[in-house]
Design a protein around this motif. Structure first.
Motif, PDB file in Angstrom:
ATOM      1  N   ASP A  89       0.077   9.845  68.312  1.00 50.72           N
ATOM      2  CA  ASP A  89       1.247  10.186  69.128  1.00 50.72           C
ATOM      3  C   ASP A  89       2.486   9.509  68.567  1.00 50.72           C
ATOM      4  N   LEU A  90       2.273   8.375  67.918  1.00 55.56           N
ATOM      5  CA  LEU A  90       3.353   7.637  67.273  1.00 55.56           C
ATOM      6  C   LEU A  90       2.779   6.910  66.070  1.00 55.56           C
ATOM      7  N   ALA A  91       3.404   7.085  64.918  1.00 59.99           N
ATOM      8  CA  ALA A  91       2.978   6.385  63.700  1.00 59.99           C
ATOM      9  C   ALA A  91       4.185   5.641  63.142  1.00 59.99           C
ATOM     10  N   LEU A  92       4.111   4.331  63.156  1.00 60.60           N
ATOM     11  CA  LEU A  92       5.200   3.490  62.662  1.00 60.60           C
ATOM     12  C   LEU A  92       4.843   2.957  61.280  1.00 60.60           C
ATOM     13  N   TYR A  93       5.839   2.916  60.436  1.00 53.79           N
ATOM     14  CA  TYR A  93       5.675   2.346  59.095  1.00 53.79           C
ATOM     15  C   TYR A  93       6.615   1.160  58.982  1.00 53.79           C
ATOM     16  N   PHE A  94       6.049  -0.038  58.883  1.00 53.25           N
ATOM     17  CA  PHE A  94       6.848  -1.249  58.720  1.00 53.25           C
ATOM     18  C   PHE A  94       7.194  -1.392  57.246  1.00 53.25           C
ATOM     19  N   ARG A  95       8.404  -1.040  56.893  1.00 55.24           N
ATOM     20  CA  ARG A  95       8.848  -1.139  55.503  1.00 55.24           C
ATOM     21  C   ARG A  95       9.430  -2.537  55.291  1.00 55.24           C
ATOM     22  N   VAL A  96       8.681  -3.355  54.562  1.00 52.62           N
ATOM     23  CA  VAL A  96       9.054  -4.749  54.324  1.00 52.62           C
ATOM     24  C   VAL A  96       9.161  -4.972  52.821  1.00 52.62           C
ATOM     25  N   PRO A  97      10.197  -5.680  52.366  1.00 52.50           N
ATOM     26  CA  PRO A  97      10.295  -5.986  50.938  1.00 52.50           C
ATOM     27  C   PRO A  97       9.071  -6.764  50.449  1.00 52.50           C
ATOM     28  N   ILE A  98       8.684  -6.523  49.231  1.00 55.10           N
ATOM     29  CA  ILE A  98       7.486  -7.156  48.667  1.00 55.10           C
ATOM     30  C   ILE A  98       7.575  -8.677  48.714  1.00 55.10           C
ATOM     31  N   GLU A  99       8.723  -9.232  48.423  1.00 49.24           N
ATOM     32  CA  GLU A  99       8.846 -10.696  48.414  1.00 49.24           C
ATOM     33  C   GLU A  99       8.618 -11.290  49.800  1.00 49.24           C
ATOM     34  N   VAL A 100       9.079 -10.599  50.841  1.00 49.82           N
ATOM     35  CA  VAL A 100       8.851 -11.066  52.215  1.00 49.82           C
ATOM     36  C   VAL A 100       7.358 -11.025  52.517  1.00 49.82           C
ATOM     37  N   SER A 101       6.727  -9.922  52.152  1.00 46.82           N
ATOM     38  CA  SER A 101       5.291  -9.763  52.351  1.00 46.82           C
ATOM     39  C   SER A 101       4.506 -10.851  51.615  1.00 46.82           C
ATOM     40  N   LEU A 102       4.844 -11.072  50.366  1.00 46.29           N
ATOM     41  CA  LEU A 102       4.157 -12.071  49.546  1.00 46.29           C
ATOM     42  C   LEU A 102       4.333 -13.472  50.128  1.00 46.29           C
ATOM     43  N   ASP A 103       5.544 -13.807  50.540  1.00 41.12           N
ATOM     44  CA  ASP A 103       5.800 -15.119  51.148  1.00 41.12           C
ATOM     45  C   ASP A 103       4.966 -15.321  52.413  1.00 41.12           C
ATOM     46  N   ARG A 104       4.872 -14.282  53.240  1.00 44.71           N
ATOM     47  CA  ARG A 104       4.092 -14.383  54.478  1.00 44.71           C
ATOM     48  C   ARG A 104       2.611 -14.607  54.177  1.00 44.71           C
ATOM     49  N   LEU A 105       2.084 -13.855  53.220  1.00 43.51           N
ATOM     50  CA  LEU A 105       0.665 -13.990  52.881  1.00 43.51           C
ATOM     51  C   LEU A 105       0.355 -15.365  52.304  1.00 43.51           C
ATOM     52  N   LEU A 106       1.191 -15.839  51.401  1.00 45.01           N
ATOM     53  CA  LEU A 106       0.938 -17.138  50.765  1.00 45.01           C
ATOM     54  C   LEU A 106       1.155 -18.301  51.732  1.00 45.01           C
ATOM     55  N   ALA A 107       1.937 -18.081  52.776  1.00 48.27           N
ATOM     56  CA  ALA A 107       2.126 -19.127  53.781  1.00 48.27           C
ATOM     57  C   ALA A 107       0.872 -19.287  54.639  1.00 48.27           C
ATOM     58  N   ARG A 108       0.047 -18.229  54.712  1.00 47.92           N
ATOM     59  CA  ARG A 108      -1.167 -18.255  55.544  1.00 47.92           C
ATOM     60  C   ARG A 108      -2.408 -18.676  54.782  1.00 47.92           C
ATOM     61  N   ARG A 109      -2.391 -18.508  53.469  1.00 51.31           N
ATOM     62  CA  ARG A 109      -3.603 -18.827  52.704  1.00 51.31           C
ATOM     63  C   ARG A 109      -3.250 -19.290  51.301  1.00 51.31           C
ATOM     64  N   VAL A 110      -4.255 -19.824  50.617  1.00 49.94           N
ATOM     65  CA  VAL A 110      -4.041 -20.431  49.311  1.00 49.94           C
ATOM     66  C   VAL A 110      -3.774 -19.387  48.228  1.00 49.94           C
ATOM     67  N   LYS A 111      -4.524 -18.274  48.256  1.00 43.96           N
ATOM     68  CA  LYS A 111      -4.351 -17.289  47.197  1.00 43.96           C
ATOM     69  C   LYS A 111      -4.494 -15.866  47.727  1.00 43.96           C
ATOM     70  N   LEU A 112      -4.038 -14.936  46.918  1.00 46.02           N
ATOM     71  CA  LEU A 112      -4.142 -13.523  47.260  1.00 46.02           C
ATOM     72  C   LEU A 112      -5.562 -13.026  47.027  1.00 46.02           C
ATOM     73  N   LYS A 113      -5.970 -12.052  47.815  1.00 46.06           N
ATOM     74  CA  LYS A 113      -7.283 -11.440  47.627  1.00 46.06           C
ATOM     75  C   LYS A 113      -7.234 -10.478  46.443  1.00 46.06           C
ATOM     76  N   PHE A 114      -8.350 -10.328  45.774  1.00 48.77           N
ATOM     77  CA  PHE A 114      -8.464  -9.536  44.548  1.00 48.77           C
ATOM     78  C   PHE A 114      -7.954  -8.107  44.721  1.00 48.77           C
ATOM     79  N   TYR A 115      -8.476  -7.382  45.705  1.00 45.41           N
ATOM     80  CA  TYR A 115      -8.093  -5.977  45.889  1.00 45.41           C
ATOM     81  C   TYR A 115      -6.723  -5.837  46.542  1.00 45.41           C
ATOM     82  N   GLU A 116      -6.381  -6.772  47.401  1.00 44.17           N
ATOM     83  CA  GLU A 116      -5.065  -6.781  48.033  1.00 44.17           C
ATOM     84  C   GLU A 116      -3.966  -6.879  46.971  1.00 44.17           C
TER      85      GLU A 116
END
Length: 198
Positions: A133-160
């Motif tokens: 009924d509603l499909a939202l796409y959160f368009r976030v710059p890659i650097e913001v995404s990368l910063d958020r992920l690295l703030a939560r964990r030590v390294k990126l996942k292989f497939y991610e």
């Protein structure tokens, strides 16, 4: 073949979908929405991508050993999605509930296409999907995404990080390249399926 993603569903419930690259805030925002809707008396069901018990062990084993080919990865996700749709999404919709989906078929359309799986084949594979009924796409710059992920964990996942594609031996570089391509695919999906951009 009828493509259910282009046809409104007839269930009394509502299906809200959130899409975006890893670290775009999907899970956080859906969790907040679920709490808000529940506090207002709505019956809510939350579902996540790659969470079906049917294939979870196989997917985990394949990821752990970096053994998943693009087609195997695609078929495992399609099986996961079909199982969740049949047993976790349609029943609450029939019961008049609000279903909140953290990723949907559009995730496969974006990620799998980048891995070389044919776009039309993917759309045919997921043609049984229920149109949100509603499909939202959160368009976030890659650097913001990368910063958020690295703030939560030590390294990126292989497939991610798209390391399976061999574009770079450095996870951060590979992540930027892979997720950049995924962003381009999502932009295609916005016009094709009418996703609302946030």
């Amino acid at each position: 073949m009828l493509d259910n993603l282009t046809t409104p569903h007839q269930y009394p419930g509502k299906l809200f979908v959130v899409e975006g690259i890893d670290g775009s805030g999907k899970t956080t925002q859906l969790g907040l929405l679920a709490k808000w809707l529940t506090a207002r008396g709505h019956r809510v069901f939350l579902t996540e991508w790659n969470s079906s018990a049917l294939v979870k062990a196989a997917t985990k084993t394949g990821k752990k050993n970096n053994e998943l080919t693009p087609m195997t990865f695609s078929l495992l996700h399609a099986t996961d999605f079909a199982d969740r749709l049949l047993y976790k999404i349609i029943p609450p919709l029939k019961a008049g509930m609000i279903v909140l989906a953290d990723r949907y078929a559009y995730t496969a359309f974006a990620r799998d296409a980048i891995r070389g799986v044919d776009r039309q084949w993917l759309r045919s594979l997921y043609s049984f999907s229920v149109r949100p009924d509603l499909a939202l796409y959160f368009r976030v710059p890659i650097e913001v995404s990368l910063d958020r992920l690295l703030a939560r964990r030590v390294k990126l996942k292989f497939y991610e990080a798209g390391m399976d594609l061999g574009w770079s031996p450095q996870p951060n570089v590979s992540f930027r390249l892979f997720q950049g391509k995924v962003l381009e695919e999502y932009d295609r999906l916005v016009s094709e399926y009418g996703l609302d951009v946030i």
